[in-house]
Design a protein around this motif. Sequence first.
Motif, mmCIF file in Angstrom:
data_model
loop_
_atom_site.group_PDB
_atom_site.id
_atom_site.type_symbol
_atom_site.label_atom_id
_atom_site.label_comp_id
_atom_site.label_asym_id
_atom_site.label_seq_id
_atom_site.Cartn_x
_atom_site.Cartn_y
_atom_site.Cartn_z
ATOM 1 N N LEU A 85 1.077 -1.385 -0.024
ATOM 2 C CA LEU A 85 0.378 0.365 0.489
ATOM 3 C C LEU A 85 0.920 1.651 -0.240
ATOM 4 C CD1 LEU A 85 -3.046 -0.616 2.313
ATOM 5 C CD2 LEU A 85 -3.131 -0.320 0.007
ATOM 6 N N GLU A 86 1.763 1.308 1.156
ATOM 7 C CA GLU A 86 3.509 2.446 0.889
ATOM 8 C C GLU A 86 3.561 2.749 -0.483
ATOM 9 O OE1 GLU A 86 6.204 1.758 3.419
ATOM 10 O OE2 GLU A 86 4.715 3.097 5.414
ATOM 11 N N LEU A 89 0.510 3.768 -3.355
ATOM 12 C CA LEU A 89 -0.196 4.823 -2.862
ATOM 13 C C LEU A 89 0.695 6.127 -2.406
ATOM 14 C CD1 LEU A 89 -2.937 3.452 -0.178
ATOM 15 C CD2 LEU A 89 -3.285 4.378 -2.817
ATOM 16 N N ILE A 91 2.126 6.515 0.283
ATOM 17 C CA ILE A 91 2.420 7.094 2.035
ATOM 18 C C ILE A 91 3.008 6.640 2.532
ATOM 19 C CG2 ILE A 91 -0.274 7.487 1.604
ATOM 20 C CD1 ILE A 91 -1.062 5.016 2.725
ATOM 21 N N LYS A 170 5.354 1.735 -8.122
ATOM 22 C CA LYS A 170 4.120 1.540 -7.798
ATOM 23 C C LYS A 170 3.572 -0.509 -9.304
ATOM 24 C CE LYS A 170 2.119 5.666 -7.976
ATOM 25 N NZ LYS A 170 2.219 6.218 -6.853
#
Length: 194
Positions: A85-86, A89, A91, A170
């Motif tokens: 997810l990091e 996204l 984040i 990504k």
Amino acid sequence: MALDFKEIFTAVMILFAVIDIIGNIPIIIDLRAKVGHIHSERASIVAGLIMIAFLFLGKSILNLIGIDVNSFAVAGSFILFFLALEMILGISLYKEEQITPKTISVFPIAFPLIAGPGSLTTILSLRAEYATINIVIAIVINMIFMYLVLRTSNKIEKLLGENGINILRKVFGVILLAIAVKLFASNIQGLFKM
């Protein structure tokens, strides 16, 4: 315990995504700017030895504290999920302490940047599914990649550019997310059979 090229390839891809060799290029460049020189050989060898040692001793450590490999693999799948997810996204869910070392090799490059919580958890999670020899080969291949990246980080950054590095992160994030789901699905059943 036989050599399986599919297992080796998958394990290489998983570790490559978790270690985030490409994504770590900006961190490596920043550290190089602060201290001047990175001991690429030492960092790669020490990180590889830490991971191989954890591959062989990790299960014993878990048994000592009463945790089975399936439980650890399920926990590892959550870590991989959040790491993915990091990456996808852009984040940061996990903040590391900022460090300014005097020399760069073992700390912070080998540990915790390469052989960090994510990669060590992944190694034990992989052990639940893959033959040990295939994981060892995957670790060695990743350390060769890491060595090459450490040696040529400035050239890679110029070649890929910031957008190229972000796109690669990504792509590997999506691969890692799929692997986390597979790892969770294949090990969760083992928890209920006990």
